[in-house]
Design a protein around this motif. Structure first.
Motif, short mmCIF file in Angstrom:
data_model
loop_
_atom_site.label_atom_id
_atom_site.label_comp_id
_atom_site.label_asym_id
_atom_site.label_seq_id
_atom_site.Cartn_x
_atom_site.Cartn_y
_atom_site.Cartn_z
N ARG A 595 0.82 -1.22 0.00
CA ARG A 595 0.00 0.00 0.00
C ARG A 595 0.85 1.27 0.00
NH1 ARG A 595 -3.90 -1.07 4.98
NH2 ARG A 595 -4.62 1.02 4.45
N THR A 596 2.05 1.19 0.57
CA THR A 596 2.93 2.37 0.59
C THR A 596 4.24 2.00 -0.11
OG1 THR A 596 3.75 1.74 2.78
CG2 THR A 596 1.94 3.32 2.70
N ILE A 597 4.60 2.77 -1.13
CA ILE A 597 5.78 2.50 -1.96
C ILE A 597 6.59 3.79 -2.05
CG2 ILE A 597 6.61 1.80 -4.24
CD1 ILE A 597 3.93 0.28 -4.57
N ALA A 598 7.88 3.70 -1.76
CA ALA A 598 8.74 4.89 -1.79
C ALA A 598 9.83 4.73 -2.84
CB ALA A 598 9.36 5.13 -0.43
N ILE A 599 10.04 5.81 -3.60
CA ILE A 599 11.19 5.94 -4.48
C ILE A 599 12.12 6.93 -3.78
CG2 ILE A 599 11.98 6.37 -6.82
CD1 ILE A 599 9.73 4.22 -6.56
N ILE A 600 13.26 6.46 -3.31
CA ILE A 600 14.15 7.30 -2.49
C ILE A 600 15.36 7.72 -3.30
CG2 ILE A 600 15.61 7.35 -0.44
CD1 ILE A 600 13.71 5.47 0.93
N GLY A 601 15.50 9.04 -3.48
CA GLY A 601 16.63 9.60 -4.20
C GLY A 601 17.66 10.19 -3.25
N ARG A 602 18.78 10.64 -3.80
CA ARG A 602 19.87 11.13 -2.96
C ARG A 602 19.69 12.59 -2.56
NH1 ARG A 602 23.15 13.31 -0.47
NH2 ARG A 602 25.37 12.84 -0.16
N THR A 603 19.20 13.43 -3.49
CA THR A 603 19.08 14.86 -3.22
C THR A 603 17.69 15.37 -3.58
OG1 THR A 603 19.81 15.50 -5.44
CG2 THR A 603 21.53 15.18 -3.76
N GLY A 634 0.57 6.13 0.02
CA GLY A 634 0.54 5.79 -1.40
C GLY A 634 1.95 5.70 -1.97
N ILE A 635 2.11 6.24 -3.19
CA ILE A 635 3.42 6.24 -3.87
C ILE A 635 4.11 7.58 -3.55
CG2 ILE A 635 4.61 6.08 -6.08
CD1 ILE A 635 2.08 4.63 -7.12
N THR A 636 5.35 7.50 -3.09
CA THR A 636 6.07 8.68 -2.61
C THR A 636 7.45 8.75 -3.23
OG1 THR A 636 4.93 8.55 -0.47
CG2 THR A 636 6.95 9.84 -0.55
N VAL A 637 7.83 9.96 -3.66
CA VAL A 637 9.21 10.24 -4.05
C VAL A 637 9.81 11.13 -2.98
CG1 VAL A 637 10.73 11.19 -5.83
CG2 VAL A 637 8.58 10.09 -6.50
N VAL A 638 10.94 10.71 -2.41
CA VAL A 638 11.46 11.42 -1.25
C VAL A 638 12.99 11.38 -1.24
CG1 VAL A 638 11.17 9.34 0.18
CG2 VAL A 638 11.41 11.55 1.30
N PRO A 639 13.65 12.53 -0.95
CA PRO A 639 15.10 12.49 -0.76
C PRO A 639 15.43 11.73 0.52
CG PRO A 639 14.25 14.68 -0.29
CD PRO A 639 13.11 13.89 -0.85
N VAL A 640 16.55 11.05 0.53
CA VAL A 640 16.85 10.12 1.62
C VAL A 640 16.89 10.82 2.98
CG1 VAL A 640 19.37 10.30 1.26
CG2 VAL A 640 18.39 8.25 2.32
N TYR A 641 17.35 12.08 3.03
CA TYR A 641 17.47 12.74 4.33
C TYR A 641 16.11 13.08 4.93
CZ TYR A 641 16.56 17.48 2.49
OH TYR A 641 15.98 18.60 1.93
N LEU A 642 15.07 13.13 4.10
CA LEU A 642 13.72 13.40 4.61
C LEU A 642 12.93 12.11 4.86
CD1 LEU A 642 12.55 16.50 2.53
CD2 LEU A 642 13.31 16.44 4.91
N ALA A 643 13.51 10.97 4.49
CA ALA A 643 12.81 9.69 4.69
C ALA A 643 12.98 9.18 6.11
CB ALA A 643 13.33 8.66 3.70
N LYS A 644 13.93 9.73 6.85
CA LYS A 644 14.23 9.24 8.19
C LYS A 644 12.99 9.33 9.07
CE LYS A 644 17.52 11.43 10.44
NZ LYS A 644 17.09 12.01 11.70
N VAL A 651 10.42 -0.30 -0.99
CA VAL A 651 11.32 0.84 -1.21
C VAL A 651 12.22 0.55 -2.41
CG1 VAL A 651 13.33 2.06 -0.28
CG2 VAL A 651 11.32 1.69 1.16
N LEU A 652 12.36 1.56 -3.27
CA LEU A 652 13.34 1.53 -4.35
C LEU A 652 14.32 2.68 -4.11
CD1 LEU A 652 14.39 0.56 -7.13
CD2 LEU A 652 12.79 2.18 -8.19
N VAL A 653 15.58 2.37 -3.86
CA VAL A 653 16.62 3.39 -3.69
C VAL A 653 17.33 3.55 -5.02
CG1 VAL A 653 18.63 4.13 -2.36
CG2 VAL A 653 16.91 2.66 -1.29
N THR A 654 17.35 4.78 -5.52
CA THR A 654 17.90 5.03 -6.85
C THR A 654 19.37 5.47 -6.77
OG1 THR A 654 17.25 7.36 -6.90
CG2 THR A 654 15.61 5.76 -7.62
N ASN A 655 20.06 5.30 -7.89
CA ASN A 655 21.42 5.86 -8.08
C ASN A 655 22.39 5.52 -6.95
OD1 ASN A 655 20.49 6.93 -10.43
ND2 ASN A 655 20.34 9.04 -9.70
N VAL A 656 22.46 4.25 -6.59
CA VAL A 656 23.40 3.85 -5.53
C VAL A 656 24.78 3.59 -6.15
CG1 VAL A 656 21.73 2.97 -3.87
CG2 VAL A 656 22.52 1.46 -5.68
#
Length: 701
Positions: A595-603, A634-644, A651-656
């Motif tokens: 039900r909750t899916i996050a796309i986590i970016g670096r900046t 729902g579906i969320t796009v969030v920079p990693v420092y705000l995901a804490k 969770v999908l972490v991009t550009n690792v």
């Protein structure tokens, strides 16, 4: 359809009896009073409290049963445990036991065995034997799962974790939920700890530390209900979005009126309106940016220095000097020939008013000189002359007081930095602070010192705390804790965090003893929560590989044995593959009930660009940015420092890659945060070389 299982039938009858008791008590309360009689209005407020308590019970009357035979009694008594207590109307006997009651502690502390158990009651230690511990799931007034985690004489193999795993398998929505039905023994010890303690809790990601702190508030209000009040409790959270995320827990526990805020918001309320908060800091921007190199963290890093006890000592020295030199040894001449000596003025200020804070001493001195002036005027018989002398005297009094310094926090703080290195402020700190201060701007790292100065000048302003919760405490400073402790008679804190998630280390602490040094040994209590309940075994073991790179020296988190799918680390060949991959990732996980899916970016910039590309491709998602007040699920796009602090089903972490996440403690903490947001599924993607934080064995590619 009712199960033919005898246990289920027994519990179904008991549940129906409970609903009947609740309905009877609700009908006995009577209709809502809407008249204007004051006494009836007061009684109606009490009746409304009862209605709300019964409404909470009606939703989920209880979640556990403990068959306990007290020493000296003939047979075990089944005790049903819920979020709120319920006594039978006719007899007054407990029908549902409040989870915070002393006997209910056995439900959480008992883990099996035939040995006698004890609990502490108001009348002393009670001993007895436990014959059954049963977990019950009730939803929409319907009895669901029943798990006997202990039965005296049974084999009890593997039963303890069955209900916990069942609850952990639930899918998430956009709110943190209570854990009353699954509180574990080590969590319960923290929740029920004595009031006058500063509890410092190092909790692994997913250990439930925030929820434990909220349950501790509910327990303290129950245990010390004659001594503390909800409106004198306060929760400090890292940002307003996190406050929104946790906002449902206390109401679910029947607790209201607890103030929930950020430290910056609370501090600005204390300070004068001329204090303006700048966005970010030079250090903070460098920390989260990909441009240049992230600066090392040292004791003269501006944020850490300005939150240190050493800076407080420097401030206290300057404040003492300021007070001693505040009053010039100068007489007050109301008009020619009528003089109040400087010695008398100093006597009033430094002796009679010495116990008042500086701002109050200044005000009282002005009022005292004004009274002296009025007395001199009464000796003048001619009304015209008296009027002229009064006008002259009042003007001269205003001029006299205007020559005295103003007890203003920002002005004093500006003067401290104007003095510079002469008083021991490191040049690095000066360079990062002076320019903005001259313009009247301050940064979050300046606020503890500013409020401390304001407190010295003005006192506590009738503020008093019965209990303080500080969440994400690895990002706060010792000075901040000293300041909050000033508003208490004795320390009563729940301070919680995770050094491995210290992504704001440029202003936070590197070791917990930096905060524990604020308290005496008798008031200090340190706890470690290593068990992680949030994520699957595979996700926790994957995140544990990053942990050594954080340079915190923390042991690995211990997962609950809840197995899921392997973590995936996937290399993409071209940038154009990213959006189709994200689309498939979302579709696949939604098909699995996530039900909750996050796309986590670096900046921030990366996430904003990614969100725009997703929108162009017809993928609807919520973008989280700095200062946002609400997490929508729902579906969320969030920079990693705000995901804490947040958590998501998938969770999908991009550009690792090796540029986004270099081999540094700072980047390791950020990646650790990103990976530990996932409850059930975790995938990481990268273009180019994989981050060296992950280039060992263990992940599926």
């Amino acid at each position: 359809m009712i199960s033919q299982n005898p246990t289920h039938q027994e519990e179904h009858r008991r549940l129906q009896d409970t609903f009947q008791e609740i309905d009877k008590q609700r009908s006995d309360i009577g209709p809502v009073y809407r008249g204007k009689d004051y006494v009836e209005q007061l009684l109606e407020a009490k009746r409304e409290e009862s209605r709300q308590r019964l409404d909470l019970l009606d939703n989920e009357p209880y979640f556990g049963r403990l068959d306990f035979q007290e020493e000296g009694k003939e047979a075990p008594l089944p005790l049903y445990i819920g979020k709120r207590g319920l006594d039978r109307k006719e007899t007054g006997e407990p029908y549902v036991i409040d989870w915070r009651a002393p006997v209910a502690s056995l439900f959480y502390s008992f883990t099996g065995g035939d040995a006698p158990v004890t609990y502490e009651a108001p009348d002393g230690t009670i001993q007895g034997d436990i014959y059954r511990k049963r977990n019950l799931s009730i939803r929409d007034k319907t009895l669901g799962r029943i798990v006997d985690s202990y039965e005296r004489g049974g084999d009890n193999i593997g039963l303890n974790d069955e209900f916990l795993l069942y609850k952990l398998g639930d899918k998430k929505d956009n709110r943190l939920r209570d854990i009353v039905s699954t509180i574990q023994a080590e969590q319960d010890l923290i929740i029920r700890a004595p009031r006058y303690k500063a509890l410092i809790i190092q909790g692994a990601a997913g250990s439930g530390k925030t929820t434990v702190a909220l349950h501790r508030l509910a327990f303290l209000l129950y245990q010390y209900q004659q001594q503390i009040r909800a409106e004198r409790m306060i929760i400090f959270a890292p940002n307003t979005m996190f406050l929104d995320y946790i906002s449902g827990v206390l109401p679910e526990l029947g607790v209201g009126n607890v103030k929930q805020t950020t430290f910056a918001e609370w501090a600005l309320d204390r300070l004068d309106a001329n204090v303006r908060l700048a966005k970010g800091t030079t250090e903070g921007n460098a920390w989260f940016s990909l441009e240049g190199t992230r600066p090392p963290i040292t004791d003269d890093t501006p944020g850490r220095f300005k939150g240190s006890l050493a800076f407080k000592s420097l401030l206290d020295e300057r404040l003492k000097e300021y007070a001693e030199n505040f009053l010039a040894d100068q007489p007050f001449e109301a008009w020619e020939g009528r003089v109040l000596s400087g010695e008398m003025i100093r006597e009033w200020f430094e002796v009679e008013y010495r116990h008042y804070p500086l701002a109050a001493r200044r005000e009282r001195l002005s009022a005292r000189i004004n009274r002296w002036l009025e007395m001199q005027l009464t000796n003048i018989g001619d009304p015209k002359i008296r009027k002229d002398k009064s006008k002259t005297g009042k003007q001269r009094l205003r001029a006299y007081m205007n020559k005295l310094p103003k007890a203003d926090a920002l002005s004093f703080y500006q003067s401290i930095f104007a003095s510079g290195v002469k008083i021991g402020i490191p040049k690095k700190v000066l360079d990062a602070t002076q320019k903005d201060l001259k313009k009247g701007f301050v940064h979050p790292e300046d606020l503890p010192a500013l409020v401390w100065i304001h407190y010295v000048f003005n006192g506590t302003e009738n503020l008093a705390f019965d209990h303080v919760v500080v969440d994400e405490a690895q990002d706060v400073s010792p000075l901040q804790i000293v300041l909050l402790n000033t508003f208490m008679n004795e320390p009563s804190f729940t301070i919680l965090g995770d050094l491995a998630q210290g992504i704001h280390a440029y202003r936070g602490v590197q070791r917990w003893d930096e905060l524990s040094a604020v308290f005496s040994e008798e008031h200090n209590s340190y706890h470690v929560l290593r068990q992680s309940y949030r994520s699957t075994l595979e996700i926790i073991e994957f995140a544990n590989r990053i942990l050594p790179h954080t340079d915190t020296g923390l042991p690995p988190a211990e997962p609950v044995f809840r197995s899921g799918e392997p973590v995936e680390v996937i290399q993409l060949e071209r940038e154009e593959e990213k959006i189709p991959f994200i689309r498939d990732f979302i579709s696949d996980n939604q098909g699995r009930g996530m039900r909750t899916i996050a796309i986590i970016g670096r900046t921030d910039e990366e996430c904003s660009h990614l969100h725009e590309k997703m929108a162009q491709a017809g993928i609807e998602a919520n973008l989280i940015s700095e200062g946002q007040a609400q997490y929508r699920g729902g579906i969320t796009v969030v920079p990693v420092y705000l995901a804490k602090g947040l958590e998501f089903d998938a969770v999908l972490v991009t550009n690792v890659n090796d540029r986004q996440y270099a081999l540094t403690p700072q980047d390791a903490k950020l990646l650790y945060v990103g990976c530990t947001r996932a409850l059930h599924r975790l995938t990481l993607i990268h273009l180019g070389a994989l981050t060296p934080l992950l280039n060992d064995e263990g992940a599926v590619s």
